[in-house]
Write a protein that holds these residues in place. Structure first.
Motif, PDB file in Angstrom:
ATOM      1  N   MET A  17     -90.457  24.141  10.532  1.00 38.12           N
ATOM      2  CA  MET A  17     -90.202  24.401   9.328  1.00 38.12           C
ATOM      3  C   MET A  17     -89.474  23.255   8.430  1.00 38.12           C
ATOM      4  O   MET A  17     -88.562  22.837   9.343  1.00 38.12           O
ATOM      5  CB  MET A  17     -89.567  25.716   9.472  1.00 38.12           C
ATOM      6  N   HIS A  18     -89.918  22.895   7.248  1.00 37.11           N
ATOM      7  CA  HIS A  18     -89.229  21.794   6.639  1.00 37.11           C
ATOM      8  C   HIS A  18     -88.603  22.469   5.682  1.00 37.11           C
ATOM      9  O   HIS A  18     -89.211  23.242   4.631  1.00 37.11           O
ATOM     10  CB  HIS A  18     -90.444  20.894   6.120  1.00 37.11           C
ATOM     11  N   HIS A  19     -87.415  22.118   5.323  1.00 35.80           N
ATOM     12  CA  HIS A  19     -86.642  22.535   3.933  1.00 35.80           C
ATOM     13  C   HIS A  19     -87.086  21.815   2.901  1.00 35.80           C
ATOM     14  O   HIS A  19     -86.857  20.616   3.071  1.00 35.80           O
ATOM     15  CB  HIS A  19     -85.077  22.569   4.301  1.00 35.80           C
ATOM     16  N   LEU A  20     -87.562  22.359   1.898  1.00 32.50           N
ATOM     17  CA  LEU A  20     -87.856  21.558   0.544  1.00 32.50           C
ATOM     18  C   LEU A  20     -86.853  20.863   0.102  1.00 32.50           C
ATOM     19  O   LEU A  20     -86.868  19.722  -0.236  1.00 32.50           O
ATOM     20  CB  LEU A  20     -88.488  22.435  -0.329  1.00 32.50           C
ATOM     21  N   VAL A  21     -85.544  21.415  -0.010  1.00 38.66           N
ATOM     22  CA  VAL A  21     -84.433  20.955  -0.250  1.00 38.66           C
ATOM     23  C   VAL A  21     -83.591  20.877   1.244  1.00 38.66           C
ATOM     24  O   VAL A  21     -83.508  21.902   1.548  1.00 38.66           O
ATOM     25  CB  VAL A  21     -83.582  21.563  -1.221  1.00 38.66           C
ATOM     26  N   PRO A  22     -83.203  19.600   1.648  1.00 40.04           N
ATOM     27  CA  PRO A  22     -82.598  19.417   2.793  1.00 40.04           C
ATOM     28  C   PRO A  22     -81.235  20.589   3.001  1.00 40.04           C
ATOM     29  O   PRO A  22     -80.625  20.644   1.945  1.00 40.04           O
ATOM     30  CB  PRO A  22     -82.066  18.018   3.153  1.00 40.04           C
ATOM     31  N   LYS A  23     -81.308  21.079   4.294  1.00 43.09           N
ATOM     32  CA  LYS A  23     -79.937  22.271   4.424  1.00 43.09           C
ATOM     33  C   LYS A  23     -78.872  21.327   3.813  1.00 43.09           C
ATOM     34  O   LYS A  23     -78.050  22.000   3.506  1.00 43.09           O
ATOM     35  CB  LYS A  23     -79.943  22.533   5.805  1.00 43.09           C
ATOM     36  N   SER A  24     -78.473  20.128   4.315  1.00 40.92           N
ATOM     37  CA  SER A  24     -77.382  19.290   4.112  1.00 40.92           C
ATOM     38  C   SER A  24     -77.080  19.259   2.486  1.00 40.92           C
ATOM     39  O   SER A  24     -76.019  19.020   1.992  1.00 40.92           O
ATOM     40  CB  SER A  24     -77.292  17.819   4.578  1.00 40.92           C
ATOM     41  N   GLN A  25     -78.180  19.564   1.789  1.00 41.53           N
ATOM     42  CA  GLN A  25     -78.115  19.621   0.106  1.00 41.53           C
ATOM     43  C   GLN A  25     -78.185  20.904  -0.307  1.00 41.53           C
ATOM     44  O   GLN A  25     -78.376  21.091  -1.473  1.00 41.53           O
ATOM     45  CB  GLN A  25     -79.098  18.750  -0.293  1.00 41.53           C
ATOM     46  N   GLY A  26     -78.169  21.834   0.468  1.00 37.21           N
ATOM     47  CA  GLY A  26     -77.937  23.322  -0.141  1.00 37.21           C
ATOM     48  C   GLY A  26     -79.099  23.809  -0.012  1.00 37.21           C
ATOM     49  O   GLY A  26     -79.301  25.157  -0.413  1.00 37.21           O
ATOM     50  N   GLY A  27     -80.156  23.316   0.647  1.00 35.14           N
ATOM     51  CA  GLY A  27     -81.550  24.029   0.704  1.00 35.14           C
ATOM     52  C   GLY A  27     -81.960  25.296   1.392  1.00 35.14           C
ATOM     53  O   GLY A  27     -81.256  25.273   2.658  1.00 35.14           O
ATOM     54  N   LYS A  28     -82.631  26.260   1.261  1.00 34.96           N
ATOM     55  CA  LYS A  28     -82.949  27.465   1.953  1.00 34.96           C
ATOM     56  C   LYS A  28     -84.314  27.458   2.184  1.00 34.96           C
ATOM     57  O   LYS A  28     -84.886  28.008   3.302  1.00 34.96           O
ATOM     58  CB  LYS A  28     -82.416  28.561   1.395  1.00 34.96           C
ATOM     59  N   GLU A  29     -85.118  27.324   1.278  1.00 34.87           N
ATOM     60  CA  GLU A  29     -86.719  27.571   1.253  1.00 34.87           C
ATOM     61  C   GLU A  29     -87.339  26.505   2.342  1.00 34.87           C
ATOM     62  O   GLU A  29     -87.204  25.436   2.154  1.00 34.87           O
ATOM     63  CB  GLU A  29     -87.370  27.454  -0.222  1.00 34.87           C
ATOM     64  N   THR A  30     -88.160  26.996   3.134  1.00 31.98           N
ATOM     65  CA  THR A  30     -88.883  26.307   4.127  1.00 31.98           C
ATOM     66  C   THR A  30     -90.573  26.384   4.010  1.00 31.98           C
ATOM     67  O   THR A  30     -90.876  27.582   3.422  1.00 31.98           O
ATOM     68  CB  THR A  30     -88.596  26.549   5.695  1.00 31.98           C
ATOM     69  N   VAL A  31     -91.128  25.440   4.372  1.00 31.74           N
ATOM     70  CA  VAL A  31     -92.778  25.611   4.374  1.00 31.74           C
ATOM     71  C   VAL A  31     -93.137  25.093   5.863  1.00 31.74           C
ATOM     72  O   VAL A  31     -92.552  24.108   6.394  1.00 31.74           O
ATOM     73  CB  VAL A  31     -93.211  24.662   3.508  1.00 31.74           C
ATOM     74  N   PRO A  32     -94.274  25.600   6.358  1.00 31.11           N
ATOM     75  CA  PRO A  32     -94.719  25.145   7.755  1.00 31.11           C
ATOM     76  C   PRO A  32     -95.297  23.848   7.716  1.00 31.11           C
ATOM     77  O   PRO A  32     -96.264  23.685   6.687  1.00 31.11           O
ATOM     78  CB  PRO A  32     -95.614  26.348   8.133  1.00 31.11           C
ATOM     79  N   LEU A  33     -95.127  23.097   8.488  1.00 30.73           N
ATOM     80  CA  LEU A  33     -95.781  21.499   8.728  1.00 30.73           C
ATOM     81  C   LEU A  33     -96.167  21.239  10.332  1.00 30.73           C
ATOM     82  O   LEU A  33     -95.348  21.805  11.045  1.00 30.73           O
ATOM     83  CB  LEU A  33     -94.522  20.421   8.320  1.00 30.73           C
ATOM     84  N   HIS A  34     -97.023  20.474  10.236  1.00 32.84           N
ATOM     85  CA  HIS A  34     -97.234  19.735  11.693  1.00 32.84           C
ATOM     86  C   HIS A  34     -96.217  18.781  12.018  1.00 32.84           C
ATOM     87  O   HIS A  34     -95.453  18.303  11.137  1.00 32.84           O
ATOM     88  CB  HIS A  34     -98.597  18.841  11.594  1.00 32.84           C
ATOM     89  N   PRO A  35     -95.758  18.688  13.219  1.00 29.79           N
ATOM     90  CA  PRO A  35     -94.435  17.708  13.499  1.00 29.79           C
ATOM     91  C   PRO A  35     -94.863  16.354  13.072  1.00 29.79           C
ATOM     92  O   PRO A  35     -93.839  15.908  12.525  1.00 29.79           O
ATOM     93  CB  PRO A  35     -94.532  17.932  15.062  1.00 29.79           C
ATOM     94  N   ILE A  36     -96.028  15.823  13.086  1.00 28.36           N
ATOM     95  CA  ILE A  36     -96.143  14.654  12.724  1.00 28.36           C
ATOM     96  C   ILE A  36     -95.913  14.428  11.057  1.00 28.36           C
ATOM     97  O   ILE A  36     -95.441  13.634  10.499  1.00 28.36           O
ATOM     98  CB  ILE A  36     -97.616  14.123  12.816  1.00 28.36           C
ATOM     99  N   CYS A  37     -96.216  15.367  10.298  1.00 29.86           N
ATOM    100  CA  CYS A  37     -96.053  15.351   8.751  1.00 29.86           C
ATOM    101  C   CYS A  37     -94.484  15.571   8.586  1.00 29.86           C
ATOM    102  O   CYS A  37     -94.143  14.923   7.462  1.00 29.86           O
ATOM    103  CB  CYS A  37     -96.775  16.846   8.200  1.00 29.86           C
ATOM    104  N   HIS A  38     -93.952  16.466   9.401  1.00 27.37           N
ATOM    105  CA  HIS A  38     -92.592  16.548   9.095  1.00 27.37           C
ATOM    106  C   HIS A  38     -91.719  15.355   9.266  1.00 27.37           C
ATOM    107  O   HIS A  38     -90.901  14.725   8.654  1.00 27.37           O
ATOM    108  CB  HIS A  38     -92.083  17.608  10.084  1.00 27.37           C
ATOM    109  N   ARG A  39     -92.245  14.431  10.629  1.00 28.91           N
ATOM    110  CA  ARG A  39     -91.498  13.116  10.847  1.00 28.91           C
ATOM    111  C   ARG A  39     -91.801  12.290   9.556  1.00 28.91           C
ATOM    112  O   ARG A  39     -90.766  11.367   9.430  1.00 28.91           O
ATOM    113  CB  ARG A  39     -91.997  12.721  12.060  1.00 28.91           C
ATOM    114  N   LYS A  40     -93.104  12.311   9.194  1.00 22.33           N
ATOM    115  CA  LYS A  40     -93.422  11.416   7.972  1.00 22.33           C
ATOM    116  C   LYS A  40     -92.340  11.529   6.828  1.00 22.33           C
ATOM    117  O   LYS A  40     -91.935  10.559   6.293  1.00 22.33           O
ATOM    118  CB  LYS A  40     -94.778  11.509   7.994  1.00 22.33           C
ATOM    119  N   ILE A  41     -92.174  12.822   6.605  1.00 20.90           N
ATOM    120  CA  ILE A  41     -91.332  12.864   5.444  1.00 20.90           C
ATOM    121  C   ILE A  41     -89.939  12.440   5.578  1.00 20.90           C
ATOM    122  O   ILE A  41     -89.262  11.839   4.764  1.00 20.90           O
ATOM    123  CB  ILE A  41     -91.358  14.354   4.860  1.00 20.90           C
TER     124      ILE A  41
END
Length: 91
Positions: free
Chosen positions: A18-42
């Motif tokens: 699950m990827h936080h569209l706005v990183p948790k460290s920046q206050g984000g809460k909304e997540t979307v499902p990703l492949h691990p490779i896609c998440h790493r690339k971001i």
């Protein structure tokens, strides 16, 4: 119905992150499902502040040229395909 990766739109495999569209460290809460490779690339491509400021939606991520090349490279690969993501200069 098969669940799809929010970034590359391929069918998700056994491993889903699950990827936080706005990183948790920046206050984000909304997540979307990703492949691990896609998440790493971001996260190897963008710093967290840059993600929060400029790439807080999937459409913004998909409009980035490097991400577009990555998605094109992934096309046709199996859902659980994984290759170590090369470190790019973070922007």
């Amino acid at each position: 119905m098969e669940q799809r990766c929010a970034l590359c739109d391929r069918i998700l495999g056994e491993k889903i992150e699950m990827h936080h569209l706005v990183p948790k460290s920046q206050g984000g809460k909304e997540t979307v499902p990703l492949h691990p490779i896609c998440h790493r690339k971001i996260h190897t491509t963008f710093k967290e502040k840059t993600l929060a400021r400029n790439f807080a939606t999937i459409d913004c991520l998909r409009n980035d040229q490097e991400i577009q090349r990555f998605i094109a490279w992934l096309e046709g690969k199996p859902p659980d395909f994984f290759k170590r993501t090369s470190q790019t200069q973070k922007r």
